[in-house]
Design a protein around this motif. Structure first.
Motif, PDB file in Angstrom:
ATOM      1  N   PRO A  94       3.711  -3.308  -0.633  1.00 56.12           N
ATOM      2  CA  PRO A  94       3.755  -1.885  -1.008  1.00 56.12           C
ATOM      3  C   PRO A  94       2.381  -1.280  -1.273  1.00 56.12           C
ATOM      4  CG  PRO A  94       5.403  -3.147  -2.222  1.00 56.12           C
ATOM      5  CD  PRO A  94       4.511  -4.134  -1.553  1.00 56.12           C
ATOM      6  N   TYR A  95       1.462  -2.093  -1.778  1.00 52.47           N
ATOM      7  CA  TYR A  95       0.116  -1.596  -2.053  1.00 52.47           C
ATOM      8  C   TYR A  95      -0.670  -1.378  -0.770  1.00 52.47           C
ATOM      9  CZ  TYR A  95       1.335  -2.869  -6.810  1.00 52.47           C
ATOM     10  OH  TYR A  95       1.971  -2.963  -8.026  1.00 52.47           O
ATOM     11  N   LEU A  96      -0.373  -2.184   0.253  1.00 54.49           N
ATOM     12  CA  LEU A  96      -0.990  -1.948   1.557  1.00 54.49           C
ATOM     13  C   LEU A  96      -0.532  -0.605   2.112  1.00 54.49           C
ATOM     14  CD1 LEU A  96      -0.650  -5.429   3.335  1.00 54.49           C
ATOM     15  CD2 LEU A  96      -2.479  -4.625   1.835  1.00 54.49           C
ATOM     16  N   ASP A  97       0.751  -0.300   1.935  1.00 53.00           N
ATOM     17  CA  ASP A  97       1.287   0.979   2.398  1.00 53.00           C
ATOM     18  C   ASP A  97       0.565   2.142   1.728  1.00 53.00           C
ATOM     19  OD1 ASP A  97       3.161  -0.294   4.001  1.00 53.00           O
ATOM     20  OD2 ASP A  97       4.697  -0.297   2.441  1.00 53.00           O
ATOM     21  N   MET A  98       0.369   2.025   0.413  1.00 48.28           N
ATOM     22  CA  MET A  98      -0.277   3.112  -0.329  1.00 48.28           C
ATOM     23  C   MET A  98      -1.725   3.299   0.099  1.00 48.28           C
ATOM     24  SD  MET A  98       1.244   2.910  -4.228  1.00 48.28           S
ATOM     25  CE  MET A  98       1.103   1.141  -4.443  1.00 48.28           C
ATOM     26  N   ALA A  99      -2.453   2.192   0.267  1.00 48.87           N
ATOM     27  CA  ALA A  99      -3.859   2.284   0.666  1.00 48.87           C
ATOM     28  C   ALA A  99      -3.989   2.869   2.067  1.00 48.87           C
ATOM     29  CB  ALA A  99      -4.517   0.911   0.606  1.00 48.87           C
ATOM     30  N   SER A 100      -3.107   2.442   2.972  1.00 50.16           N
ATOM     31  CA  SER A 100      -3.144   2.961   4.330  1.00 50.16           C
ATOM     32  C   SER A 100      -2.816   4.449   4.359  1.00 50.16           C
ATOM     33  CB  SER A 100      -2.162   2.189   5.218  1.00 50.16           C
ATOM     34  OG  SER A 100      -2.192   2.664   6.541  1.00 50.16           O
ATOM     35  N   THR A 102      -3.317   6.609   1.952  1.00 50.38           N
ATOM     36  CA  THR A 102      -4.411   7.369   1.344  1.00 50.38           C
ATOM     37  C   THR A 102      -5.623   7.467   2.263  1.00 50.38           C
ATOM     38  OG1 THR A 102      -3.715   6.699  -0.876  1.00 50.38           O
ATOM     39  CG2 THR A 102      -5.979   7.480  -0.627  1.00 50.38           C
ATOM     40  N   LEU A 103      -5.984   6.359   2.891  1.00 49.80           N
ATOM     41  CA  LEU A 103      -7.209   6.308   3.686  1.00 49.80           C
ATOM     42  C   LEU A 103      -6.988   6.687   5.147  1.00 49.80           C
ATOM     43  CD1 LEU A 103      -8.691   2.968   2.281  1.00 49.80           C
ATOM     44  CD2 LEU A 103      -9.560   5.289   1.859  1.00 49.80           C
ATOM     45  N   GLY A 104      -5.779   6.502   5.639  1.00 51.78           N
ATOM     46  CA  GLY A 104      -5.534   6.745   7.049  1.00 51.78           C
ATOM     47  C   GLY A 104      -6.142   5.695   7.953  1.00 51.78           C
ATOM     48  N   GLU A 105      -6.479   4.521   7.390  1.00 49.40           N
ATOM     49  CA  GLU A 105      -7.100   3.449   8.156  1.00 49.40           C
ATOM     50  C   GLU A 105      -6.212   2.200   8.132  1.00 49.40           C
ATOM     51  OE1 GLU A 105      -9.448   4.153   9.941  1.00 49.40           O
ATOM     52  OE2 GLU A 105     -10.571   5.802   9.032  1.00 49.40           O
ATOM     53  N   THR A 106      -6.612   1.196   8.895  1.00 52.03           N
ATOM     54  CA  THR A 106      -5.856  -0.045   8.991  1.00 52.03           C
ATOM     55  C   THR A 106      -6.175  -0.947   7.798  1.00 52.03           C
ATOM     56  OG1 THR A 106      -5.864   0.089  11.406  1.00 52.03           O
ATOM     57  CG2 THR A 106      -5.366  -2.042  10.434  1.00 52.03           C
ATOM     58  N   ARG A 123      -1.132  -2.954   8.046  1.00 52.40           N
ATOM     59  CA  ARG A 123      -0.649  -1.580   8.130  1.00 52.40           C
ATOM     60  C   ARG A 123      -1.638  -0.824   9.003  1.00 52.40           C
ATOM     61  NH1 ARG A 123       2.809  -4.191   6.567  1.00 52.40           N
ATOM     62  NH2 ARG A 123       4.142  -3.931   4.744  1.00 52.40           N
ATOM     63  N   GLU A 124      -1.204  -0.413  10.183  1.00 54.61           N
ATOM     64  CA  GLU A 124      -2.115   0.189  11.144  1.00 54.61           C
ATOM     65  C   GLU A 124      -2.353   1.667  10.873  1.00 54.61           C
ATOM     66  OE1 GLU A 124      -1.123  -0.458  15.183  1.00 54.61           O
ATOM     67  OE2 GLU A 124      -0.924  -2.628  14.980  1.00 54.61           O
ATOM     68  N   SER A 125      -3.549   2.107  11.220  1.00 58.54           N
ATOM     69  CA  SER A 125      -3.905   3.514  11.139  1.00 58.54           C
ATOM     70  C   SER A 125      -3.090   4.315  12.151  1.00 58.54           C
ATOM     71  CB  SER A 125      -5.397   3.684  11.437  1.00 58.54           C
ATOM     72  OG  SER A 125      -5.718   5.039  11.631  1.00 58.54           O
ATOM     73  N   LEU A 129      -7.885   6.400  17.665  1.00 62.16           N
ATOM     74  CA  LEU A 129      -8.873   5.327  17.704  1.00 62.16           C
ATOM     75  C   LEU A 129      -8.687   4.495  16.441  1.00 62.16           C
ATOM     76  CD1 LEU A 129     -11.303   4.066  19.127  1.00 62.16           C
ATOM     77  CD2 LEU A 129     -12.784   5.600  17.824  1.00 62.16           C
ATOM     78  N   ARG A 130      -8.207   3.265  16.615  1.00 64.78           N
ATOM     79  CA  ARG A 130      -7.888   2.441  15.448  1.00 64.78           C
ATOM     80  C   ARG A 130      -8.109   0.968  15.776  1.00 64.78           C
ATOM     81  NH1 ARG A 130      -3.064   3.854  17.909  1.00 64.78           N
ATOM     82  NH2 ARG A 130      -1.562   2.177  18.282  1.00 64.78           N
ATOM     83  N   THR A 131      -8.130   0.156  14.740  1.00 59.57           N
ATOM     84  CA  THR A 131      -8.234  -1.289  14.925  1.00 59.57           C
ATOM     85  C   THR A 131      -6.826  -1.867  15.012  1.00 59.57           C
ATOM     86  OG1 THR A 131      -8.187  -1.818  12.572  1.00 59.57           O
ATOM     87  CG2 THR A 131     -10.321  -1.273  13.529  1.00 59.57           C
ATOM     88  N   ILE A 132      -6.695  -2.958  15.740  1.00 61.04           N
ATOM     89  CA  ILE A 132      -5.396  -3.608  15.876  1.00 61.04           C
ATOM     90  C   ILE A 132      -5.567  -5.099  15.642  1.00 61.04           C
ATOM     91  CG2 ILE A 132      -3.456  -4.117  17.414  1.00 61.04           C
ATOM     92  CD1 ILE A 132      -4.010  -1.518  18.864  1.00 61.04           C
ATOM     93  N   ASN A 133      -4.933  -5.628  14.609  1.00 63.43           N
ATOM     94  CA  ASN A 133      -4.920  -7.057  14.331  1.00 63.43           C
ATOM     95  C   ASN A 133      -3.482  -7.450  14.024  1.00 63.43           C
ATOM     96  OD1 ASN A 133      -7.617  -8.179  14.490  1.00 63.43           O
ATOM     97  ND2 ASN A 133      -8.135  -6.783  12.828  1.00 63.43           N
TER      98      ASN A 133
END
Length: 259
Positions: A94-100, A102-106, A123-125, A129-133
């Motif tokens: 859930p914290y990954l969801d919140m950070a993503s 807020t920041l709009g990044e991966t 959690r992908e942006s 143009l984004r990073t994918i892992n």
């Protein structure tokens, strides 16, 4: 024959695990029978029998000619169970969801696995143009923000002598260079990866200290073309707060403390 906690290793079980790990390490490059037999140093007939047993049970798959081999669907189902049953992964998601959001990044969660880091959640942006892992990917710990954040939690004496594999021209390939970077991470409180793992991508990694030494870390990855000083400051602030929230959260009761 090796021993673990005084118990002798079961040769057939060890060979099965070695085979599955070898196939997994090859990724999208299927292997031939002789390649596998040569790599593991076993007779061709024994390797064929082992492969057929694992194919029957879904752990290995083969092509229509029966000459190429790769990991089977059972490996995916087992890996999914690992993620679903891990209390740390459930706590952090859930914290990954919140950070993503807020920041709009991966945003990533990774765990140290020997000299590598395994990605446990991503959690992908939503940016074009984004990073994918992908989850399940492994990267050398010396090359990325997740791994360096976790290496910095350990004494430099634990570092291998090197040289280290270069993933990009910016990767640290010597022990001295990596140790100097880790010293900066300890002073700063987080790791920075400026195109050391992937060209064009910067990362900011934060160790999660709910274990000692830390086994897990979170990171934010962003294309360098979108990384302004203001955005970098925002990423560091949000990720620091995210780490603090995760570390202060209480995991659900009744869970197993896996080693």
């Amino acid at each position: 024959m090796s021993e673990t906690a005084g118990v002798r290793e079961v040769k057939s079980a060890a060979r099965t695990v070695e085979l599955l790990e070898l196939l997994a390490a090859r990724g999208d490059r299927p292997a031939r029978l002789q390649e596998l037999a040569d790599e593991l140093g076993v007779p061709r007939s024994s390797m064929y029998a082992l492969l057929q047993t694992l194919i029957t049970r879904g752990w290995v798959r083969t092509d229509t000619t029966g000459s190429l081999y790769g990991v089977g669907i059972r490996t995916l189902l087992t890996g999914t169970t690992y993620l679903d049953s891990d209390p740390r992964v459930r706590l952090v998601r859930p914290y990954l969801d919140m950070a993503s959001g807020t920041l709009g990044e991966t945003i990533h969660l990774g765990r140290l696995d020997g000299s590598n880091v395994a990605y446990l959640a991503t959690r992908e942006s939503h940016e074009y143009l984004r990073t994918i892992n992908r989850v399940g990917r492994r990267l050398p710990a010396h090359a990325g923000a997740l791994g360096k954040a976790l290496l910095a939690e350990r004494p430099d004496e634990d570092l291998s002598e090197g040289p280290y594999e270069p993933l990009t021209p910016r990767t640290h390939t010597t022990r001295d260079a990596l140790a100097a970077d880790l010293a900066g991470i300890r002073a700063r409180g987080y790791a920075i990866d400026r195109e050391e793992a992937v060209t064009g991508i910067a990362g900011f990694g934060f160790a999660l200290r709910y274990d000692t030494p830390a086994q897990d870390a979170i990171s934010c990855s962003v294309p360098v073309t979108r990384l302004t000083p203001e955005h970098e400051a925002e990423i560091v602030s949000v990720m620091r707060e995210t780490r603090a929230r995760i570390e202060s959260a209480t995991a659900p009761g009744g869970t197993v403390n896996w080693r």
